[in-house]
Motif scaffolding. Structure first.
Motif, PDB file in Angstrom:
ATOM      1  N   UNK A  41      47.574  82.679 -36.080  1.00  0.00           N
ATOM      2  CA  UNK A  41      46.746  81.851 -35.190  1.00  0.00           C
ATOM      3  C   UNK A  41      47.491  81.123 -34.076  1.00  0.00           C
ATOM      4  N   UNK A  42      48.807  80.914 -34.223  1.00  0.00           N
ATOM      5  CA  UNK A  42      49.505  80.071 -33.248  1.00  0.00           C
ATOM      6  C   UNK A  42      49.583  80.721 -31.872  1.00  0.00           C
ATOM      7  N   UNK A  43      49.358  79.877 -30.833  1.00  0.00           N
ATOM      8  CA  UNK A  43      49.404  80.346 -29.445  1.00  0.00           C
ATOM      9  C   UNK A  43      50.348  79.474 -28.622  1.00  0.00           C
ATOM     10  N   UNK A  44      50.770  80.024 -27.475  1.00  0.00           N
ATOM     11  CA  UNK A  44      51.681  79.273 -26.610  1.00  0.00           C
ATOM     12  C   UNK A  44      50.890  78.391 -25.645  1.00  0.00           C
ATOM     13  N   UNK A  45      51.598  77.797 -24.687  1.00  0.00           N
ATOM     14  CA  UNK A  45      50.956  76.874 -23.746  1.00  0.00           C
ATOM     15  C   UNK A  45      49.969  77.571 -22.815  1.00  0.00           C
ATOM     16  N   UNK A  46      50.101  78.881 -22.698  1.00  0.00           N
ATOM     17  CA  UNK A  46      49.184  79.657 -21.866  1.00  0.00           C
ATOM     18  C   UNK A  46      48.045  80.268 -22.678  1.00  0.00           C
ATOM     19  N   UNK A  47      47.928  79.816 -23.915  1.00  0.00           N
ATOM     20  CA  UNK A  47      46.861  80.274 -24.820  1.00  0.00           C
ATOM     21  C   UNK A  47      47.001  81.750 -25.209  1.00  0.00           C
TER      22      UNK A  47
END
Length: 257
Positions: free
Chosen positions: A163-169
């Motif tokens: 589920x984890x995403x970066x700052x750009x989704x």
């Protein structure tokens, strides 16, 4: 009587150097270990092989997220049950497995993210099973608390990697997602309100490589669950009940244990 003892000693010596000469040092050591100690060693050997499988799949699915020049060394490291590779981050050499895992799941732009994840996981296993002191006569030499933390960390990892995403989704790791789902998500972010025609025109659907009704790729999660199950077996050998955390508890944790 001394003559008889000398004969017996001679026979034992001949037997050892002829009948047992082909035995590996490890096999000889296991002769003096308890059954549980031997089985626990087999547990962590199987777990490390699963780490290798995870790296193979992760690098194939995320080919731009690992250092190709380092890959062979990491495979050798894990295969030989060593702990000599220490990556740097912002010119600082990392030590604990927690540091590796926190970087692996950082929302920032992380170069070679796969390597931090795999080495962090491996170092957690290496520490929990005290692999550097691999020869243990009894199972009681293992640290139950470290193994319980590993068991919980695998639960956290199984969730975060999905589920984890970066700052750009964008997802930090592509694992369960089909390619058409990633393509569609990017279009939706760009403002598309998809129709059935849009689904049909997705590249992987249009080319017949994937199906909208196809299953998600659960093989990554399955590997991690196999690791968790094996650690659970180790804990049971030590007379400890493995602790399953609730999803709400896992979601609330921002760091590894």
């Amino acid at each position: 009587m001394p003559y008889l003892k000398n004969i017996v000693l001679f026979i034992i010596t001949i037997f050892f150097f002829t009948g047992c000469v082909s035995l590996k040092k490890e096999s000889v050591q296991e002769m003096f270990q308890s059954n549980n100690a031997v089985e626990i060693k087999n547990d962590y050997k199987k777990i490390t092989r699963l780490v290798i499988r995870l790296k193979e799949k992760l690098d194939k699915r995320n080919p731009k997220a690992y250092d190709e020049n380092l890959a062979s060394s990491i495979y050798t490291e894990i295969d030989n049950l060593q702990d000599t590779i220490n990556l740097k981050f912002k010119n600082n050499t990392l030590g604990s497995y927690k540091s590796y895992l926190q970087i692996a799941f950082s929302k920032d732009d992380i170069k070679n993210r796969n390597d931090y994840l795999i080495l962090g996981l491996y170092k957690n296993i290496y520490d929990a099973y005290d692999i550097s002191s691999s020869y243990k006569i009894t199972a009681f030499s293992y640290d139950k608390e470290k193994l319980l933390k590993l068991y919980k960390n695998l639960q956290i990892l199984a969730w975060k990697i999905k589920v984890e995403k970066d700052l750009n989704d964008n997802y930090l790791f592509l694992t369960w997602q089909n390619n058409w789902q990633i393509e569609l998500e990017k279009k939706v972010k760009a403002g598309l309100k998809p129709t059935w025609k849009d689904f049909e025109n997705l590249a992987y659907i249009k080319n017949g490589e994937e199906s909208i009704f196809g299953y998600s790729n659960l093989s990554f999660e399955h590997i991690i669950l196999q690791m968790k199950a094996r650690v659970g077996t180790t804990l049971e050998r030590l007379g400890t009940e493995p602790t399953q955390m609730s999803l709400n508890t896992i979601k609330s944790l921002f760091i590894f244990l």
